[in-house]
Design a protein around this motif. Structure first.
Motif, PDB file in Angstrom:
ATOM      1  N   LEU A   1      19.394  23.833   9.766  1.00  0.00           N
ATOM      2  CA  LEU A   1      18.891  22.964  10.823  1.00  0.00           C
ATOM      3  C   LEU A   1      17.462  22.523  10.528  1.00  0.00           C
ATOM      4  CD1 LEU A   1      20.263  24.982  13.880  1.00  0.00           C
ATOM      5  CD2 LEU A   1      21.165  22.817  12.985  1.00  0.00           C
ATOM      6  N   ILE A   2      16.655  23.440   9.965  1.00  0.00           N
ATOM      7  CA  ILE A   2      15.271  23.099   9.600  1.00  0.00           C
ATOM      8  C   ILE A   2      15.258  22.050   8.492  1.00  0.00           C
ATOM      9  CG2 ILE A   2      13.157  24.003   8.561  1.00  0.00           C
ATOM     10  CD1 ILE A   2      13.669  26.636  10.003  1.00  0.00           C
ATOM     11  N   GLU A   3      16.071  22.243   7.457  1.00  0.00           N
ATOM     12  CA  GLU A   3      16.110  21.301   6.340  1.00  0.00           C
ATOM     13  C   GLU A   3      16.580  19.923   6.798  1.00  0.00           C
ATOM     14  OE1 GLU A   3      18.533  23.052   3.347  1.00  0.00           O
ATOM     15  OE2 GLU A   3      17.183  24.757   3.036  1.00  0.00           O
ATOM     16  N   ARG A   4      17.538  19.887   7.699  1.00  0.00           N
ATOM     17  CA  ARG A   4      18.032  18.606   8.205  1.00  0.00           C
ATOM     18  C   ARG A   4      16.929  17.858   8.958  1.00  0.00           C
ATOM     19  NH1 ARG A   4      23.642  17.600  11.622  1.00  0.00           N
ATOM     20  NH2 ARG A   4      23.217  15.419  12.180  1.00  0.00           N
ATOM     21  N   ALA A   5      15.996  18.603   9.581  1.00  0.00           N
ATOM     22  CA  ALA A   5      14.885  17.976  10.296  1.00  0.00           C
ATOM     23  C   ALA A   5      13.704  17.658   9.389  1.00  0.00           C
ATOM     24  CB  ALA A   5      14.422  18.884  11.427  1.00  0.00           C
ATOM     25  N   GLY A   6      13.856  17.876   8.085  1.00  0.00           N
ATOM     26  CA  GLY A   6      12.788  17.572   7.138  1.00  0.00           C
ATOM     27  C   GLY A   6      11.846  18.709   6.881  1.00  0.00           C
ATOM     28  N   GLY A   7      12.190  19.907   7.316  1.00  0.00           N
ATOM     29  CA  GLY A   7      11.346  21.059   7.056  1.00  0.00           C
ATOM     30  C   GLY A   7      11.385  21.469   5.592  1.00  0.00           C
TER      31      GLY A   7
ATOM     32  N   ARG B   1       9.528  27.214  15.971  1.00  0.00           N
ATOM     33  CA  ARG B   1       9.240  27.565  17.365  1.00  0.00           C
ATOM     34  C   ARG B   1      10.503  27.295  18.172  1.00  0.00           C
ATOM     35  NH1 ARG B   1       4.899  24.883  18.032  1.00  0.00           N
ATOM     36  NH2 ARG B   1       3.480  26.645  17.819  1.00  0.00           N
ATOM     37  N   VAL B   2      10.947  28.303  18.910  1.00  0.00           N
ATOM     38  CA  VAL B   2      12.205  28.226  19.652  1.00  0.00           C
ATOM     39  C   VAL B   2      11.895  28.272  21.149  1.00  0.00           C
ATOM     40  CG1 VAL B   2      14.467  29.285  20.023  1.00  0.00           C
ATOM     41  CG2 VAL B   2      13.374  29.430  17.768  1.00  0.00           C
TER      42      VAL B   2
ATOM     43  N   ARG C   1       9.944  33.132  26.729  1.00  0.00           N
ATOM     44  CA  ARG C   1      10.632  31.844  26.868  1.00  0.00           C
ATOM     45  C   ARG C   1      10.440  30.989  25.615  1.00  0.00           C
ATOM     46  NH1 ARG C   1       8.923  26.804  28.612  1.00  0.00           N
ATOM     47  NH2 ARG C   1      10.633  25.478  29.369  1.00  0.00           N
ATOM     48  N   VAL C   2       9.245  31.079  25.022  1.00  0.00           N
ATOM     49  CA  VAL C   2       8.949  30.395  23.755  1.00  0.00           C
ATOM     50  C   VAL C   2       8.726  31.466  22.702  1.00  0.00           C
ATOM     51  CG1 VAL C   2       7.406  28.827  22.539  1.00  0.00           C
ATOM     52  CG2 VAL C   2       7.946  28.423  24.953  1.00  0.00           C
ATOM     53  N   MET C   3       9.442  31.340  21.586  1.00  0.00           N
ATOM     54  CA  MET C   3       9.400  32.371  20.535  1.00  0.00           C
ATOM     55  C   MET C   3       9.038  31.735  19.202  1.00  0.00           C
ATOM     56  SD  MET C   3      11.480  33.445  17.773  1.00  0.00           S
ATOM     57  CE  MET C   3      13.205  33.142  18.152  1.00  0.00           C
ATOM     58  N   GLU C   4       8.145  32.394  18.478  1.00  0.00           N
ATOM     59  CA  GLU C   4       7.760  31.943  17.144  1.00  0.00           C
ATOM     60  C   GLU C   4       8.534  32.736  16.099  1.00  0.00           C
ATOM     61  OE1 GLU C   4       5.637  29.520  16.518  1.00  0.00           O
ATOM     62  OE2 GLU C   4       4.835  29.200  18.548  1.00  0.00           O
TER      63      GLU C   4
ATOM     64  N   LEU D   1      14.339  23.389  19.092  1.00  0.00           N
ATOM     65  CA  LEU D   1      13.816  23.984  17.864  1.00  0.00           C
ATOM     66  C   LEU D   1      12.734  23.067  17.335  1.00  0.00           C
ATOM     67  CD1 LEU D   1      17.157  24.977  16.045  1.00  0.00           C
ATOM     68  CD2 LEU D   1      15.771  26.409  17.564  1.00  0.00           C
ATOM     69  N   GLU D   2      11.599  23.628  17.034  1.00  0.00           N
ATOM     70  CA  GLU D   2      10.477  22.829  16.547  1.00  0.00           C
ATOM     71  C   GLU D   2       9.999  23.399  15.221  1.00  0.00           C
ATOM     72  OE1 GLU D   2       5.924  21.614  17.916  1.00  0.00           O
ATOM     73  OE2 GLU D   2       7.298  22.577  19.341  1.00  0.00           O
ATOM     74  N   VAL D   3      10.109  22.603  14.165  1.00  0.00           N
ATOM     75  CA  VAL D   3       9.656  23.013  12.836  1.00  0.00           C
ATOM     76  C   VAL D   3       8.134  23.069  12.845  1.00  0.00           C
ATOM     77  CG1 VAL D   3       9.655  22.479  10.378  1.00  0.00           C
ATOM     78  CG2 VAL D   3      11.678  21.987  11.776  1.00  0.00           C
TER      79      VAL D   3
END
Length: 389
Positions: free
Chosen positions: A309-315, A323-324, A334-337, A386-388
Protein backbone atom coordinates in the motif's frame (compact mmCIF):
# COMPACT_ATOMS: atom_id res chain seq x y z
CA UNK A 1 12.58 -15.08 72.12
CA UNK A 2 12.52 -11.42 71.13
CA UNK A 3 14.74 -10.66 68.11
CA UNK A 4 17.67 -8.48 69.00
CA UNK A 5 17.78 -5.11 67.31
CA UNK A 6 21.22 -3.45 67.48
CA UNK A 7 21.15 -0.14 69.22
CA UNK A 8 17.59 -0.50 70.44
CA UNK A 9 16.83 1.64 73.48
CA UNK A 10 13.95 1.47 75.93
CA UNK A 11 11.48 4.35 75.77
CA UNK A 12 11.55 6.80 78.69
CA UNK A 13 9.41 6.04 81.70
CA UNK A 14 5.78 6.92 81.19
CA UNK A 15 6.10 7.04 77.39
CA UNK A 16 3.94 4.92 75.13
CA UNK A 17 5.71 1.57 74.83
CA UNK A 18 6.12 0.12 71.32
CA UNK A 19 4.77 -3.38 70.69
CA UNK A 20 6.97 -6.35 71.54
CA UNK A 21 7.49 -8.90 68.75
CA UNK A 22 8.47 -12.50 69.31
CA UNK A 23 9.58 -15.17 66.89
CA UNK A 24 12.79 -15.41 64.87
CA UNK A 25 11.07 -15.12 61.47
CA UNK A 26 11.05 -11.31 61.83
CA UNK A 27 14.80 -11.31 61.37
CA UNK A 28 17.36 -10.15 58.82
CA UNK A 29 18.11 -13.67 57.57
CA UNK A 30 14.49 -14.35 56.59
CA UNK A 31 14.19 -10.87 55.08
CA UNK A 32 17.32 -11.47 53.00
CA UNK A 33 16.05 -14.81 51.70
CA UNK A 34 12.72 -13.31 50.58
CA UNK A 35 14.43 -10.13 49.39
CA UNK A 36 16.56 -12.06 46.88
CA UNK A 37 13.45 -13.40 45.17
CA UNK A 38 11.66 -10.06 45.35
CA UNK A 39 14.64 -8.28 43.85
CA UNK A 40 14.73 -10.75 40.96
CA UNK A 41 10.99 -10.25 40.32
CA UNK A 42 11.35 -6.47 40.30
CA UNK A 43 14.37 -6.71 37.98
CA UNK A 44 12.34 -8.75 35.47
CA UNK A 45 9.45 -6.29 35.76
CA UNK A 46 11.74 -3.30 35.25
CA UNK A 47 13.60 -4.66 32.22
CA UNK A 48 10.51 -6.00 30.46
CA UNK A 49 8.68 -2.78 31.33
CA UNK A 50 11.38 -0.81 29.51
CA UNK A 51 10.83 -2.99 26.45
CA UNK A 52 7.08 -2.41 26.57
CA UNK A 53 7.37 1.34 27.09
CA UNK A 54 9.86 1.97 24.33
CA UNK A 55 7.94 -0.20 21.88
CA UNK A 56 4.87 1.93 22.58
CA UNK A 57 6.59 5.31 22.92
CA UNK A 58 9.95 5.17 21.13
CA UNK A 59 12.11 8.29 20.94
CA UNK A 60 12.57 9.66 17.42
CA UNK A 61 16.04 8.17 17.01
CA UNK A 62 14.73 4.68 17.82
CA UNK A 63 11.35 4.68 16.05
CA UNK A 64 12.63 3.37 12.70
CA UNK A 65 14.98 0.82 14.31
CA UNK A 66 12.55 -1.14 16.46
CA UNK A 67 12.85 -4.82 15.49
CA UNK A 68 9.93 -6.74 14.01
CA UNK A 69 11.59 -10.03 14.93
CA UNK A 70 11.15 -12.35 16.69
CA UNK A 71 7.44 -12.22 15.95
CA UNK A 72 6.70 -13.53 19.47
CA UNK A 73 9.07 -11.12 21.21
CA UNK A 74 6.51 -8.81 22.78
CA UNK A 75 4.32 -11.76 23.69
CA UNK A 76 7.21 -13.18 25.72
CA UNK A 77 8.41 -9.97 27.37
CA UNK A 78 4.96 -8.70 28.34
CA UNK A 79 3.89 -12.13 29.56
CA UNK A 80 6.98 -12.17 31.78
CA UNK A 81 6.27 -8.61 32.92
CA UNK A 82 2.76 -9.37 34.13
CA UNK A 83 3.64 -12.79 35.59
CA UNK A 84 6.63 -11.38 37.51
CA UNK A 85 4.48 -8.49 38.73
CA UNK A 86 1.85 -10.85 40.12
CA UNK A 87 4.54 -12.93 41.85
CA UNK A 88 6.05 -9.71 43.23
CA UNK A 89 2.77 -8.99 45.04
CA UNK A 90 3.12 -12.22 47.02
CA UNK A 91 6.81 -11.69 47.72
CA UNK A 92 6.36 -8.05 48.69
CA UNK A 93 3.67 -8.91 51.25
CA UNK A 94 5.89 -11.60 52.81
CA UNK A 95 8.90 -9.28 52.80
CA UNK A 96 6.93 -6.54 54.54
CA UNK A 97 5.70 -9.05 57.11
CA UNK A 98 9.26 -10.09 57.94
CA UNK A 99 10.50 -6.52 58.48
CA UNK A 100 7.53 -4.59 59.83
CA UNK A 101 8.63 -4.85 63.51
CA UNK A 102 11.46 -2.49 62.63
CA UNK A 103 8.86 0.21 62.08
CA UNK A 104 8.31 0.18 65.85
CA UNK A 105 12.00 0.32 66.85
CA UNK A 106 12.77 2.89 69.55
CA UNK A 107 13.89 5.61 69.16
CA UNK A 108 12.39 6.02 65.67
CA UNK A 109 15.37 8.13 64.51
CA UNK A 110 18.84 7.75 66.00
CA UNK A 111 20.90 9.99 63.73
CA UNK A 112 20.83 11.96 60.50
CA UNK A 113 22.12 8.90 58.62
CA UNK A 114 19.44 6.73 60.22
CA UNK A 115 16.75 9.29 59.31
CA UNK A 116 17.90 9.28 55.67
CA UNK A 117 17.93 5.50 55.66
CA UNK A 118 14.36 5.33 56.96
CA UNK A 119 13.28 7.95 54.42
CA UNK A 120 14.80 5.88 51.59
CA UNK A 121 12.98 2.78 52.87
CA UNK A 122 9.71 4.74 52.97
CA UNK A 123 10.20 5.78 49.34
CA UNK A 124 11.05 2.20 48.37
CA UNK A 125 8.07 0.63 50.12
CA UNK A 126 5.53 3.22 48.95
CA UNK A 127 6.87 3.11 45.38
CA UNK A 128 6.85 -0.70 45.28
CA UNK A 129 3.28 -0.84 46.63
CA UNK A 130 2.21 1.79 44.08
CA UNK A 131 3.74 -0.16 41.20
CA UNK A 132 2.21 -3.55 42.03
CA UNK A 133 -1.20 -2.05 42.90
CA UNK A 134 -1.53 0.10 39.77
CA UNK A 135 -0.15 -2.73 37.65
CA UNK A 136 -2.74 -5.12 39.06
CA UNK A 137 -5.59 -2.66 38.40
CA UNK A 138 -4.28 -2.06 34.88
CA UNK A 139 -4.56 -5.80 34.19
CA UNK A 140 -8.28 -5.63 34.96
CA UNK A 141 -8.56 -2.24 33.20
CA UNK A 142 -9.84 -0.32 36.21
CA UNK A 143 -8.39 3.16 36.62
CA UNK A 144 -9.78 4.85 39.76
CA UNK A 145 -7.13 7.63 39.68
CA UNK A 146 -7.02 11.02 37.92
CA UNK A 147 -3.61 10.56 36.24
CA UNK A 148 -2.55 8.73 33.09
CA UNK A 149 -1.37 5.23 34.00
CA UNK A 150 1.43 4.68 31.47
CA UNK A 151 3.71 7.71 32.10
CA UNK A 152 3.23 7.66 35.88
CA UNK A 153 3.79 3.90 36.18
CA UNK A 154 6.91 4.26 34.03
CA UNK A 155 8.28 7.19 36.06
CA UNK A 156 7.70 5.52 39.42
CA UNK A 157 9.43 2.38 38.10
CA UNK A 158 12.65 4.41 37.82
CA UNK A 159 12.16 5.72 41.37
CA UNK A 160 11.70 2.17 42.67
CA UNK A 161 14.74 0.92 40.74
CA UNK A 162 16.90 3.69 42.20
CA UNK A 163 15.53 3.06 45.70
CA UNK A 164 16.35 -0.65 45.44
CA UNK A 165 19.93 0.12 44.41
CA UNK A 166 20.29 2.62 47.27
CA UNK A 167 18.81 0.12 49.72
CA UNK A 168 21.22 -2.59 48.56
CA UNK A 169 24.16 -0.23 48.98
CA UNK A 170 23.13 0.77 52.52
CA UNK A 171 22.29 -2.78 53.60
CA UNK A 172 25.16 -4.51 51.78
CA UNK A 173 27.07 -5.59 54.92
CA UNK A 174 23.94 -7.01 56.54
CA UNK A 175 22.83 -8.72 53.33
CA UNK A 176 26.30 -10.21 52.87
CA UNK A 177 26.27 -11.54 56.44
CA UNK A 178 22.97 -13.35 55.92
CA UNK A 179 23.35 -14.45 52.28
CA UNK A 180 24.86 -17.87 52.88
CA UNK A 181 23.16 -20.72 54.63
CA UNK A 182 25.24 -20.21 57.75
CA UNK A 183 27.68 -17.33 57.62
CA UNK A 184 30.75 -17.11 59.88
CA UNK A 185 29.79 -15.51 63.15
CA UNK A 186 26.10 -16.31 62.73
CA UNK A 187 24.64 -18.26 65.63
CA UNK A 188 23.09 -21.62 64.82
CA UNK A 189 19.34 -21.47 65.31
CA UNK A 190 17.25 -23.92 67.29
CA UNK A 191 15.82 -26.71 65.15
CA UNK A 192 12.25 -25.44 65.53
CA UNK A 193 13.23 -21.98 64.21
CA UNK A 194 14.93 -23.55 61.20
CA UNK A 195 11.80 -25.57 60.48
CA UNK A 196 9.59 -22.49 60.83
CA UNK A 197 11.73 -20.49 58.40
CA UNK A 198 11.78 -23.35 55.93
CA UNK A 199 7.99 -23.66 56.19
CA UNK A 200 7.56 -19.92 55.59
CA UNK A 201 9.79 -19.94 52.53
CA UNK A 202 8.17 -23.08 51.11
CA UNK A 203 4.75 -21.53 51.68
CA UNK A 204 5.86 -18.38 49.89
CA UNK A 205 7.14 -20.38 46.93
CA UNK A 206 3.88 -22.36 46.84
CA UNK A 207 1.75 -19.19 46.89
CA UNK A 208 3.83 -17.62 44.11
CA UNK A 209 3.55 -20.86 42.12
CA UNK A 210 -0.24 -20.98 42.48
CA UNK A 211 -0.57 -17.35 41.35
CA UNK A 212 1.65 -18.06 38.34
CA UNK A 213 -0.01 -21.31 37.26
CA UNK A 214 -3.53 -19.89 37.55
CA UNK A 215 -2.75 -16.71 35.55
CA UNK A 216 0.05 -17.45 33.07
CA UNK A 217 -2.33 -19.36 30.81
CA UNK A 218 -3.59 -16.04 29.44
CA UNK A 219 -0.30 -15.76 27.54
CA UNK A 220 1.19 -19.28 27.71
CA UNK A 221 -1.69 -20.96 25.91
CA UNK A 222 -0.64 -24.60 26.65
CA UNK A 223 -1.68 -23.78 30.24
CA UNK A 224 -4.90 -22.01 29.28
CA UNK A 225 -7.03 -24.70 30.92
CA UNK A 226 -5.54 -23.59 34.27
CA UNK A 227 -6.23 -19.91 33.62
CA UNK A 228 -8.55 -19.46 36.60
CA UNK A 229 -7.55 -16.11 38.13
CA UNK A 230 -6.48 -14.01 35.12
CA UNK A 231 -9.08 -11.50 33.85
CA UNK A 232 -8.66 -12.74 30.25
CA UNK A 233 -8.84 -16.20 28.71
CA UNK A 234 -7.11 -16.57 25.31
CA UNK A 235 -10.10 -18.38 23.75
CA UNK A 236 -12.90 -16.17 25.07
CA UNK A 237 -14.14 -13.42 22.78
CA UNK A 238 -15.55 -12.82 19.31
CA UNK A 239 -13.87 -14.99 16.65
CA UNK A 240 -11.93 -16.80 19.38
CA UNK A 241 -9.91 -13.79 20.61
CA UNK A 242 -10.34 -11.53 23.63
CA UNK A 243 -11.27 -7.88 23.06
CA UNK A 244 -10.02 -5.04 25.25
CA UNK A 245 -11.71 -2.09 23.57
CA UNK A 246 -15.05 -2.75 21.95
CA UNK A 247 -16.47 -0.78 19.04
CA UNK A 248 -19.10 0.70 21.36
CA UNK A 249 -16.40 1.92 23.75
CA UNK A 250 -14.51 3.45 20.83
CA UNK A 251 -17.61 5.18 19.48
CA UNK A 252 -17.62 3.18 16.23
CA UNK A 253 -20.95 1.89 14.93
CA UNK A 254 -21.79 -0.36 12.00
CA UNK A 255 -24.16 2.27 10.63
CA UNK A 256 -21.36 4.82 10.31
CA UNK A 257 -19.29 2.47 8.12
CA UNK A 258 -21.69 2.29 5.19
CA UNK A 259 -19.63 4.59 2.97
CA UNK A 260 -16.23 3.59 4.37
CA UNK A 261 -13.21 4.10 2.13
CA UNK A 262 -9.52 3.71 2.95
CA UNK A 263 -7.61 6.93 2.31
CA UNK A 264 -3.90 6.51 1.53
CA UNK A 265 -1.90 9.73 1.53
CA UNK A 266 1.50 10.01 -0.16
CA UNK A 267 3.19 11.32 -3.32
CA UNK A 268 0.51 9.42 -5.30
CA UNK A 269 -2.55 9.51 -3.02
CA UNK A 270 -5.52 7.23 -3.63
CA UNK A 271 -8.49 5.72 -1.85
CA UNK A 272 -10.11 2.30 -1.92
CA UNK A 273 -13.48 0.88 -1.02
CA UNK A 274 -13.68 -2.33 0.97
CA UNK A 275 -14.39 -4.24 -2.24
CA UNK A 276 -11.41 -2.60 -3.92
CA UNK A 277 -9.16 -3.45 -0.99
CA UNK A 278 -10.42 -7.04 -1.00
CA UNK A 279 -9.62 -7.30 -4.72
CA UNK A 280 -5.91 -6.65 -4.10
CA UNK A 281 -3.55 -9.62 -3.59
CA UNK A 282 -4.29 -11.07 -0.16
CA UNK A 283 -1.65 -12.45 2.23
CA UNK A 284 -2.30 -14.92 5.03
CA UNK A 285 -0.07 -14.87 8.11
CA UNK A 286 -0.13 -16.47 11.53
CA UNK A 287 0.83 -13.97 14.22
CA UNK A 288 0.23 -13.51 17.94
CA UNK A 289 -1.56 -10.47 19.25
CA UNK A 290 -0.26 -9.50 22.69
CA UNK A 291 -1.67 -6.80 24.94
CA UNK A 292 -0.09 -4.82 27.74
CA UNK A 293 -2.50 -6.44 30.22
CA UNK A 294 -0.57 -9.68 29.76
CA UNK A 295 -2.85 -11.79 27.57
CA UNK A 296 -1.82 -13.00 24.14
CA UNK A 297 -2.99 -15.50 21.56
CA UNK A 298 -1.89 -16.58 18.11
CA UNK A 299 -4.35 -16.25 15.22
CA UNK A 300 -4.54 -16.39 11.43
CA UNK A 301 -4.88 -13.00 9.75
CA UNK A 302 -5.69 -12.22 6.12
CA UNK A 303 -5.14 -8.89 4.38
CA UNK A 304 -2.98 -6.66 2.21
CA UNK A 305 0.69 -6.10 2.96
CA UNK A 306 1.23 -2.60 4.28
CA UNK A 307 4.42 -2.14 2.27
CA UNK A 308 2.48 -2.72 -0.95
CA UNK A 309 0.00 0.00 0.00
CA UNK A 310 2.91 2.35 0.77
CA UNK A 311 4.63 1.61 -2.56
CA UNK A 312 1.39 2.17 -4.47
CA UNK A 313 1.17 5.63 -2.85
CA UNK A 314 4.71 6.46 -4.00
CA UNK A 315 6.47 5.69 -0.75
CA UNK A 316 10.13 4.68 -0.79
CA UNK A 317 10.75 1.08 0.28
CA UNK A 318 12.89 0.85 3.41
CA UNK A 319 12.81 4.61 3.97
CA UNK A 320 9.30 5.80 4.67
CA UNK A 321 7.27 4.98 7.74
CA UNK A 322 3.54 5.24 8.22
CA UNK A 323 0.99 7.16 10.24
CA UNK A 324 -2.23 5.23 10.86
CA UNK A 325 -5.50 6.88 11.91
CA UNK A 326 -8.45 5.08 13.40
CA UNK A 327 -12.17 5.90 13.29
CA UNK A 328 -12.15 5.97 17.09
CA UNK A 329 -13.79 9.10 18.43
CA UNK A 330 -11.04 9.63 21.00
CA UNK A 331 -8.20 7.76 22.66
CA UNK A 332 -4.46 7.89 23.28
CA UNK A 333 -3.78 5.49 20.40
CA UNK A 334 -6.27 6.84 17.84
CA UNK A 335 -3.26 7.92 15.74
CA UNK A 336 -0.36 5.47 15.58
CA UNK A 337 3.12 5.88 14.15
CA UNK A 338 4.77 2.88 12.50
CA UNK A 339 8.52 2.83 11.85
CA UNK A 340 10.12 1.50 8.70
CA UNK A 341 11.12 -1.87 10.20
CA UNK A 342 7.46 -2.67 10.77
CA UNK A 343 6.10 -0.98 7.65
CA UNK A 344 8.51 -2.92 5.43
CA UNK A 345 8.02 -6.29 7.07
CA UNK A 346 6.20 -8.77 4.82
CA UNK A 347 4.15 -10.00 7.79
CA UNK A 348 2.69 -6.55 8.53
CA UNK A 349 -0.83 -6.41 7.14
CA UNK A 350 -3.81 -4.18 6.84
CA UNK A 351 -5.95 -7.11 7.90
CA UNK A 352 -9.48 -7.72 6.63
CA UNK A 353 -10.00 -11.21 8.02
CA UNK A 354 -9.42 -13.20 11.18
CA UNK A 355 -9.36 -16.99 11.47
CA UNK A 356 -10.90 -17.45 8.03
CA UNK A 357 -13.76 -14.96 8.49
CA UNK A 358 -14.31 -11.27 7.90
CA UNK A 359 -13.25 -9.13 10.85
CA UNK A 360 -16.01 -8.55 13.38
CA UNK A 361 -16.77 -4.97 14.35
CA UNK A 362 -15.15 -5.40 17.77
CA UNK A 363 -11.98 -6.72 16.12
CA UNK A 364 -11.67 -3.69 13.87
CA UNK A 365 -13.97 -4.11 10.86
CA UNK A 366 -13.51 -3.09 8.13
CA UNK A 367 -9.68 -3.06 8.45
CA UNK A 368 -7.04 -3.15 11.15
CA UNK A 369 -3.27 -3.33 11.51
CA UNK A 370 -1.52 -6.54 12.51
CA UNK A 371 2.27 -6.59 12.78
CA UNK A 372 4.88 -8.88 14.40
CA UNK A 373 6.48 -8.11 17.77
CA UNK A 374 4.13 -5.21 18.45
CA UNK A 375 2.00 -4.23 21.47
CA UNK A 376 -1.71 -4.78 21.01
CA UNK A 377 -2.52 -1.09 21.56
CA UNK A 378 -0.56 -0.36 18.37
CA UNK A 379 -2.44 -2.97 16.30
CA UNK A 380 -4.85 -0.19 15.32
CA UNK A 381 -8.47 -1.11 14.66
CA UNK A 382 -11.08 0.61 12.44
CA UNK A 383 -8.38 2.05 10.17
CA UNK A 384 -9.56 4.67 7.68
CA UNK A 385 -6.39 6.61 6.82
CA UNK A 386 -2.77 5.68 6.04
CA UNK A 387 -0.28 8.47 5.63
CA UNK A 388 3.20 7.82 4.24
CA UNK A 389 5.72 9.70 6.39
Amino acid sequence: MTPRMPGRLRPPAGALRPPEFTGRLHDARTATAVGRWLGAAFAVCFLTGLVSHYLQHPPDWLADRLPARPVWGYRLTQGLHVSAGLVAIVLLLVKLWTVYPRLFAWPPVRSVRHALERLSVAVLVSGALFEVLTGLLNIVQWYPWPFSFVPVHFAVAWVVAGSILLHLAVKAPEIRAHWRRLSPGTLALPAEDVRDRRSLLLGTVAAAGVVTVTTVGQSLTPLKSLDLLAPRHPDHGPQGLPVNRTAAAAGVSAGALGGWRLEVVGPRPYDLSLDGLSALPQTRVRLPIACVEGWSVEAEWTGVRVRELIERAGGRPGVDGLRVTSLEVAGSYRVMEMGTEYAEDPLTLLALGLNGRRLSLDHGFPARIIAPNRPGVLQTKWVHRLEVR
